[in-house]
Structure formats: C-alpha cells, structure tokens
Design an enzyme around this catalytic site. Structure first.
Site, short mmCIF file in Angstrom:
data_model
loop_
_atom_site.label_atom_id
_atom_site.label_comp_id
_atom_site.label_asym_id
_atom_site.label_seq_id
_atom_site.Cartn_x
_atom_site.Cartn_y
_atom_site.Cartn_z
N ASP A 115 31.88 35.08 36.70
CA ASP A 115 33.56 35.24 38.11
C ASP A 115 32.98 36.16 38.17
OD1 ASP A 115 34.82 34.91 38.85
OD2 ASP A 115 36.97 34.11 37.45
N GLN A 151 36.50 39.55 40.83
CA GLN A 151 37.31 40.74 40.61
C GLN A 151 35.31 42.48 40.83
OE1 GLN A 151 40.04 41.63 40.78
NE2 GLN A 151 41.14 39.52 40.79
N HIS A 173 40.42 33.88 34.01
CA HIS A 173 41.23 33.25 35.07
C HIS A 173 41.03 31.75 34.96
CE1 HIS A 173 42.61 32.45 39.15
NE2 HIS A 173 43.62 33.33 39.20
N CYS A 211 47.65 33.86 35.87
CA CYS A 211 46.85 33.21 35.43
C CYS A 211 45.65 33.13 35.11
CB CYS A 211 45.51 32.64 36.96
SG CYS A 211 47.21 32.20 38.45
C1 LIG Z 1 38.84 36.60 38.16
C2 LIG Z 1 39.04 35.28 39.18
N1 LIG Z 1 38.20 34.58 38.70
C3 LIG Z 1 38.53 33.29 39.95
C4 LIG Z 1 39.91 33.97 40.85
C5 LIG Z 1 40.45 32.77 41.76
O1 LIG Z 1 39.51 32.78 42.82
P1 LIG Z 1 39.96 32.47 44.62
O2 LIG Z 1 42.08 31.75 43.84
O3 LIG Z 1 40.33 32.94 45.18
O4 LIG Z 1 39.61 31.11 44.50
C6 LIG Z 1 40.23 34.62 40.66
C7 LIG Z 1 41.45 35.35 42.04
O5 LIG Z 1 42.59 34.52 41.48
C8 LIG Z 1 40.08 35.90 39.72
O6 LIG Z 1 40.90 36.95 39.76
#
Ligand SMILES: Cc1ncc(COP(=O)(O)O)c(C=O)c1O
Ligand SMILES: Cc1ncc(COP(=O)(O)O)c(C=O)c1O
Lengths: 151, 418, 418, 151
Positions: free
Chosen positions: C212, C215, C135, C376
């Site tokens: 990370d 998910q 992401h 993203c």
């Molecule tokens: C795999 C992953 N990493 C990071 C994020 C970022 O999370 P957030 O936007 O809640 O900071 C997301 C979701 O948007 C995600 O799906």
C-alpha cells in the site's frame, strides 16, 4: 481533404469493393480469425502451406472497412507463392512502415512498393490496426493460433 | 410522420441554443480547420463552464478529504459533497437521499448490484433477464455474477424495429426470474423500451428491476418512484458532469439487506484485524476516498440541465432527431437501424457499400464527430447481423445547422467512394 | 538525535517553499479569520494550479470519451489518457506500462487484487498477513475476500515504537502464507516498515506481496522493481492530483492470470448475451468510462512533484518533521505515538487530559487543520489502547512557521483546558 | 475565541474532567454501547429501571471528548428518578435544541435549563454527535438495543 485522398486511393477503393481471393479454399491447412474489437470487424484468413513451407494458396473471408479489406486483398495477392518466412519478413517491414518506424522510398522491394498505396494510413493512427489486421491474422494462422485480437 | 412532428413544433422555441452553446468552451474550437460539430454526446457529453468552474472552485477554495475531519475545510467539503446526494435524490425523485450511492459511473453502479445483490440473493437456476438492447455494462456484470452463483442469463429479444419483443418478454418472465436488467434507452439505437409496462410485469413475477438510466437521464425527466424500478444507475459524464462520478439509486430496504462490496475507509463502523462491522447505507457502499471534487460538481451539472428544463431539452433534441431522420431518409442508400418511433436523441445508420469506420474517418476531417462501431452493444449488432453502425447523437447544445453539416459530410464521403 | 539531524541540514536549501506555495491557490485563504495552516495532507493533499488547469484544459479543449472513437477529440483524449499510464510506469519504475491499471484510488486498487487475485488463487486455510499498522483500506478488502474463500487473516504485530515486530513476522510466515499486504508508510503514525527485508522474506515463503503505497509515494521516490513487490497501490489525491483516480501496478504475469473483476464497456473483446471474452491487461480491469479528465491531470501532478524532485521534497519534509517533533517534545504532557526513527512527514500525538477531538476543534479556530481520530487505522489505536490521536501531516508546501503555528494553537488549547 | 469559550464552559470542563456517575452498577438491568466512529469513542450506559418505569439508577463508563463526557455526566444527574417517558421526551427536546430546530430561552423547563451550557455546540455542527451520543445510547438501552452508532 488531401490526407483523405491519400488514404482512399483508387487502388484501395477497388480492392475494398472487389476483394481478391475472397473465398474459403477447401484444402486450406491453416486458418485464423482476426478481430478488431474497436469496430467489431472480423476476418478469417485461410492458408495452404506446402511441405516446403511455401504459401500455396491464401484467401480470406469476413467484413471490414475499406482499408482492412483492401489490405487483406492485397496481402493475398502478394504472399501467394512466397515462403512463410518471406511473408513474415514482409509483414515486419510493412508494419514498421505504417507505424512510421521505417521510411520506404520507391523500389527497394517490389512487394513493399505495391503496399505503398497504404501509406496514407500513417496520417490516421486509429486506422493502422485496420491496415495490419489481415497480416496479424496471417501470422497467427502460421503460428497455429486460431484467434487474434488487435486491441 | 417525422416531418409532421417537426412542423408541428414552433421553430423559435424558448430554448436559446446559441446562449447554451456559449456555456460550453469546447464548442468554439475547430477540428482539422473546420468548426467542431460534436455529435457524440451519447458516448460522453461536453461540459458547461458552470461545471468546470465548480470543480476548480473545490480545489481552489474548499478542498479537503470528506467525512473524517473536524477542521473547517473538511466540514465544508463534506457539506458540499452531501449536498449532491440530496440534489440527485430530488433530481430523480428518490424518496430518501440515503438511497443514493456514489460510484465511478453507471458501470460501477451495475457491478455493485450484480455483486452485492445478485451474488447474494440469487441462487443456482435463478434467472436474470437482460434485453438484447443492453450496453455491455448492463450485460457483463450479470454474466460475472451468474458465473459465481449459477444463475442463468436469458435474453429478452428485440424486434426488427429495435423495440423490445413484448410477447417474448411475457413468455420469459416466470417464477425463476429474479432480476430484470433493462435500459431506459438504448445507447446504440436510441430506442426507448416501454418500462411503464415492463416493470409492473417483472414485479408481478416477483422479480427486481434494475434500470440502466445512463442515456435516459440526459434526455428527459426521471422519476424513480413513478417508474417503480428497484435500482437505477447513471453516469455523471453523460449528463454534462465531470468524469469519474456516477450514482446508484436503490430502494432502502434492498440496499440495507445487501452486504458490502468493496472494503476500505469510510464504509466501516469498527475494524478489527479479523472482523469488521459496517456503516449503514449509503456509506457502507462507498469504500475509500470518493471522487470528491467531481461529486460536488455533479450538482452543478444537474442544476444546469434543470435550469434549462428537462422538458425543453427533450423538445429541442426531438427537433434535432426529426430533422436528422428526415434528411437521412432523403439520401439514397441510407438504412436507419432502429425505426421504432419510441426513440430519442440518437440515430444509428448505414450507408450502402461504405463501412462505418471509413465514414467516421472521413466526416471527422469535416469536423464532424460521430461514433462508429458497435457502441458497446454487440448483441444489437448481432441481431441485425452487422458489425457496426454510424451513430449521431444529440445533446442540448446541438443545432439544426449541425445536422446539416453531418449530412453534407456524408455526401462528401459518398463522393470519395463514388 | 532529531535536533542533530535538523542542524546538519542547510537552512536555505534549493527548495523554495514560498515559490511552491504560490502554486497552490487554496493556501492563500483564511479560515476563521486566520491564515490557513493545512497540516492534513496525509488525508488528502491540496492541488497546484498546474493540476487544476490540466483538468480544466481537458474539458475546454480536448474532451471526449476514450478508446472507442475514430474522431479527433476521442483520439486526442485517448492519447493523453494513455500518456498518464506511461508516466506512472516511469514514475514508479514499472517495467511495462500495461502493468498499470487505473482505479478510483488505492482502496479500489486493493479491492481489485483482493477480489481478482485473492479470491481466485487463495484457498481455504491459506493465510493473508496484514500488519497492525494498516489503513482500513488494506484490511477490510482482505477480510471480505477471506469470507468468500475461507482464507485466514493473520496480524503482523507492531512494537511499542510503532515499528513492525520482525521476529513475530518471521514466525508468522510459513507454507500457508499466500499474501502479505503491507503499507510502505503508516498513515496514522508515519512509521516506515522495513520493506527491503520484509518483501524478500515473504517471497522466500512463496507469498505474494501487495504494498500500500498511498502515503509513501508522496514522500519519497518509489521503484517497484527495486522494492520487489508484486502489487503496488496508490491514490492520485494524496500526491497533489485530482480526486477520483488512483492506480494499481501489478506484475504482468500475475495480472494476466487474474480474471476480470468488474464488467462493462472497454474491458471486453466480444460480448454475447450469455458469454463474453475479455481484453488483455490492463484494459480487462478497467470497466466502464474511466475518470478521464482526472487520469489526464494526474500526469501533471506527477510531473509537478518530479519537477521539484522527490529527494528535495523528502528533505524538506524531514526538516518539518524534525522541527515538529522537537517542539512537541519540548511541551509538557505531550506523548508522541510511534517513536521509531524510521518515519516521515507525519506525527501523531496526545496531549495529557485533553481529548484529540477537543484539540481538533480548538486549533481549527486558529486556522490549523489537523486530523483527529483513529485515522482509519483502528488496529493501531487498539494496540496503544487509545481511541484517537492528533495527527499533523506535512506536505511539500508546509513551512517551519506553520509548525510553530500548530504549537501555538496547542498552547491555546491548554489554556482553555487549564 | 468566543465560540470556543461558549463551547468549553467551566461547567463542561468540570463534568468532562470529573464525570459524575462514572461506574458500572451491578444491579443495572439495561445497558447499551454507543459508538462514535468518527473519533473511535465508545461509551456504555447502564440503567436500572424499576417496575413502575422509573429510572432508579443511571451510570456510564467509557471514554470520549470533553463534550461527550460532560453530556453523559450531566445526563446521569438529570434523568435519575425520572420515568423512561420523561427521559425520552427530554432527549427529544434537547436534540431539537442542539440541532438548532428549537430555541430555548431561560426557564420553561428546569432540566433543559441545565443543559443550556451545551448550547455552544450549535456553532460546531461536527460536535453535535458528541453532545448527543450518551442520550442516543440511553434510549437504545431502554429499547433493548445493545449497540448504537452515530454516523
Ligand atoms: C496508507 C493508506 N492506505 C490506503 C488509503 C486509502 O486511499 P483512498 O481513500 O484514496 O482509496 C489511505 C488514505 O486514505 C492511506 O493513507
Ligand atoms: C446505456 C448505457 N449504459 C451504461 C453505460 C456505461 O456507462 P459508463 O461507461 O459511464 O460506466 C453507457 C455508456 O457508456 C450507456 O450508454
């Protein structure tokens, strides 16, 4: 108001207003500063430890609430003349006691008995740090750490 | 003078405090068996049901992640989310809603400027002026920035009455001054610095000005254009809004020149593994999923205070402050810290021979919530050579009777320590 | 194989999805006159009333700023606030609750590590490996850190089935590798990288590993000690919690060595105008007033999923995914992107000759909320040389009938484009 | 479904599937890339502008949704042979029209009339960007900017 009268007993108010051993001994060979960042209070504990590990003199300076001043003042009276080890052990029991880990009923230990006036603090968890600041600082001084913070 | 002021004010003004109080569910609770007297709004304000319900409504009716979806809920949430940006712009009279960046709160807003503006546009030897009145959140970010780029922090001193030493400020300003970070109201003392003079002086020295509006915005109308500052930071939770949200306003030309600070979703135009390009303002500064429900409900908080009228709120709070000051002055052994008349909604004081910490504990048992300590403003405490004060701070829901309850609880404290 | 798996599973499991759905107020609403079919939980999950009510309860019953007050409400709020820290530690099996730092979300958590760890411990020429599955929030912070310290970003490639190219990963690891940042589950494709092999390999090369978990944490049990990673980031809003809150877990010895990132209230020990000292972990990393009500309600979200059982949730979602994959495979002209069997709760696909954006708009009119776009995760899209996919993602409240509704809406889309 | 049938009219689907002027003219003297970060789509518009300011040729390449492809395709048909100025003016009116700022009924302008098939987008605010991307990119190319993003 009963909890409050327990916390602010005469003895405590007296020690708070007229702290014993409130001075900076010139011959102290250990000292440490204790910080309570919550209220910005700061104490310095001075120790003179003899060759035999005996606390020959103990004094303090600084400012703080009635509880921390009284606790520091009482501590200086109690640990003078004790060994380092005995002072630490006493703190250990005192700590368990004010954090509610140990019950102390009456007279199994004369020193602890004197500290029972601080029992009221158990009903005020935010104030436990005030009651233990001097003691933490005393052990820090023994350990050769010069600054200690209770967060 | 305070007495005169108070008497000049009509006692039955248009401001109906009992009606207001009914909007705040928490105010009807008891603490230690006594009615809650909440005098800690400067730390964080309580929330009216309008705000609480707004957040609930988001989750129950129109929730989805914002900005990225074509589906209905995502569009609806995005629209409401952006409506708060527009509302903030109108609330502080910003010329352009794209100059409003959402943050977690004032602290993050100031960190953003310290990292993205100061760290990039300040060089070794450049000076950042901060006043001795500042909250730690308007001190530490600048120290961290200065550590990175060799800039120098210089303190604008205060006077005995808690007000800025303007002569010293004039002396400090110079060709090296690149940034002046100043509060619009001290959270520790309530003092209001003369920004209407300080900001033009900073600009004459070609420095930028960041105003910490955290306290000020809750007590009187804010107009960033009239004020003339370059950045303005505030927190939602102090203005009766949810926790977890705040905002930075900055002049478009400055924000546009600033590099991104945090990276993540939302703020990019195109991402490659090694290199990315960023969106324009304000999105460039909003990395990751924002505090969606809280941003949306912040609008309801601003609508709420606007509905009452910032002028009426200021007047009500001035009445409370005057009454508190008068009653405190009438007590023996009370020292008020910060006696400048340029002051609002906050009174900080000491009681002879009784430590603030002990006072806080005792009045709490009477249901009175005051803050005791350094109020995250240690340089102020250092100036007065004290460790702590007792701070009573007033919000739009406080009453004269609550001020009296504070005084009564202080009398009790004195009895215990007698 | 998917079919076989699905049949092996009892159709009337202990998991009562209708009971679960009743906990989520939004799920009973309609969109464009059709029942809402919410298949966008990977972007953000809907909230059960237990969570919504928890936040309301904070504001209505025990609200005040945390950590700084001796008065009752402040103590009560602080206690609840810290209880979430403890709950998170137990939820992810962290050895010590002080290793849990509250952030706005996963993005901020990763930025924290990128700024405070990478920017201080990585030097010019050191390498940061990130996979092509990441992401943007696990890409851009590292790029920004690398720009500051001259570190180099290297991409761990993926294979045609969407899984990590393990041979290439082995080749990339070397003495210069200092950090591996890897997702525990791709949000774009649902693919689950083999962290149980990747993390030990990184450690053999003396690199640190940030996972990370955004998910992954919503779909199956997480045990950071068993996983063996060094940092773990996630967001509250994806695990049925409030917006505006997330957390970073990090090993104590690493966090303790890291300098503060943002400055402000809460995180300091003592502040002078020119220099300050900082608190220990975790407070050193929590500048300013945190998202108090949201942190508190996050505990209720974790309690909620734990009450259902992460294992039961995983099973329910696997059933949905299998059904979706089977039905999509049975349609003409459907291409599923990311066909590795190591996959959960997410299916990304294309429909021949119809752009995802058009699909998203059309199915929305049927009440079906899917995400269309690059999710993203542009490097993934680049790998497949596509601009966008349609992504259906499942949460614990979705049903087989909703999967069928998705398929029906796709059939309608095809009619329009016929 | 009526809104959808309005949005996806036959003409649009046809232009979307069989875009006109989908090529890269070698003699183009202006070009710009247009990005729609929401969906990751990207178009390049090529223009050949004569000395007299006339758009002598206009073509495009790239990928996108039916709406953006159809809009680009129709744009190339309509602006070829117009002056730069006329092309910009047309975009201006088209923009006001799809964002609901202006109503266009029937035939006050023959070119706008052709664009009325895109009117359905008004009911889909998220898709307005798709309908205007090619046009934004065309004006960027005229202005000598080579990259444009619709956020
Ligand atoms: C795999 C992953 N990493 C990071 C994020 C970022 O999370 P957030 O936007 O809640 O900071 C997301 C979701 O948007 C995600 O799906
Ligand atoms: C004057 C002032 N500035 C900054 C802050 C920091 O705001 P926050 O903690 O909401 O980030 C506060 C409140 O704590 C404040 O009173």
């Amino acid at each position: 108001m009963d909890d409050l009268r327990d916390l602010y007993q005469e003895v405590i108010l007296d020690h708070g207003k007229n702290p014993r051993n409130f001075r900076h001994p010139e011959d102290a060979n250990r000292h440490a500063e204790g910080d309570n960042p919550l209220c910005g209070d700061r104490l310095t504990i001075y120790l003179k430890i003899g060759h035999n590990g005996l606390v020959e003199d103990v004094a303090f300076e600084g400012r703080g609430c009635a509880i921390s001043m009284a606790s520091a003042s009482m501590m200086t009276e109690i640990i003078a003349g004790k060994t380092e080890e005995a002072a630490r052990a006493l703190f250990h029991r005192f700590h368990d006691f004010v954090t509610g880990k140990e019950e102390i009923e009456g007279a199994d230990d004369e020193d602890l008995e004197k500290l029972i006036v601080l029992a009221g603090v158990k009903q005020f968890p935010m104030r436990v740090k005030c009651a233990t600041l001097a003691w933490h600082t005393m052990t820090a001084a023994m350990d050769g750490e010069n600054v200690v913070t209770t967060e | 003078m305070n007495a005169a002021l108070a008497e000049a004010r009509p006692s039955n003004s248009a401001f109906d405090v009992e009606k207001v109080r009914a909007d705040f569910p928490i105010l009807s609770r008891e603490v230690h068996g006594k009615p809650l007297v909440y005098l800690d709004s400067a730390a964080s304000a309580q929330k009216p049901r309008q705000v609480i319900e707004a957040e609930t409504r988001v989750y129950e009716e129109e929730y989805a992640n914002v900005h990225r979806g074509v589906h209905y809920l995502s569009q609806a949430a995005t629209q409401k989310f952006e409506a708060t940006r527009t509302r903030i712009a109108s609330f502080i009279n910003a010329p352009d809603e794209n100059e409003v960046v959402f943050t977690r709160g004032a602290s993050e807003a100031i960190n953003l400027v310290a990292f993205s503006y100061a760290a990039h546009f300040l060089k070794e030897g450049d000076e950042i002026l901060i006043s001795e009145l500042e909250h730690h959140s308007n001190i530490v970010p600048w120290q961290l920035a200065a550590q990175r780029n060799g800039a120098v922090i210089r303190a604008i001193p205060i006077c005995q009455d808690g007000q800025i030493d303007m002569a010293a400020y004039a002396d400090l300003l110079g060709p090296r001054t690149k940034m002046v970070a100043i509060t619009a109201q001290s959270n520790a003392l309530g003092i209001i610095p003369p920004l209407e003079r300080m900001i033009p002086m900073a600009h004459d020295a070609s420095a930028k000005v960041l105003v910490d509006g955290c306290q000020a915005i809750t007590h009187r109308p804010v107009d960033v254009q009239a004020m003339g500052c370059d950045f303005f930071a505030f927190s939602g939770h102090k203005i009766y809004g949810p926790t977890g949200v705040g905002a930075l306003w900055g002049r478009a030309e400055l924000l546009e020149a600033m590099p991104p600070w945090q990276g993540g979703g939302e703020m990019i135009a195109r991402v490659g593994i090694e290199k990315s390009t960023y969106k324009g303002i304000p999105h460039r500064f909003e990395a990751g999923t924002p505090a969606i429900a809280q941003v949306i409900a912040l609008k309801d908080a601003l609508d709420y205070v606007d509905g009452l009228g910032m002028g009426a709120i200021a007047e009500h709070e001035a009445m409370l402050l005057d009454h508190a000051v008068r009653r405190l002055e009438a007590m023996d052994g009370v020292t008020i810290i910060g006696t400048s008349p340029a002051k609002a909604s906050i009174v900080s004081f000491l009681l002879d021979g009784i430590h603030p910490h002990d006072i806080g504990t005792i009045v709490d048992r009477e249901g009175v919530a005051v803050r005791v300590g350094h109020h995250c403003a240690q340089p102020v405490m250092e100036y007065y050579d004290i460790a702590a004060t007792v701070r009573a701070s007033f919000g739009l829901y406080n009453t004269l009777a609550e001020v009296d309850a504070l005084i009564a609880s202080l009398e009790k404290t004195r009895e215990i320590f007698a």
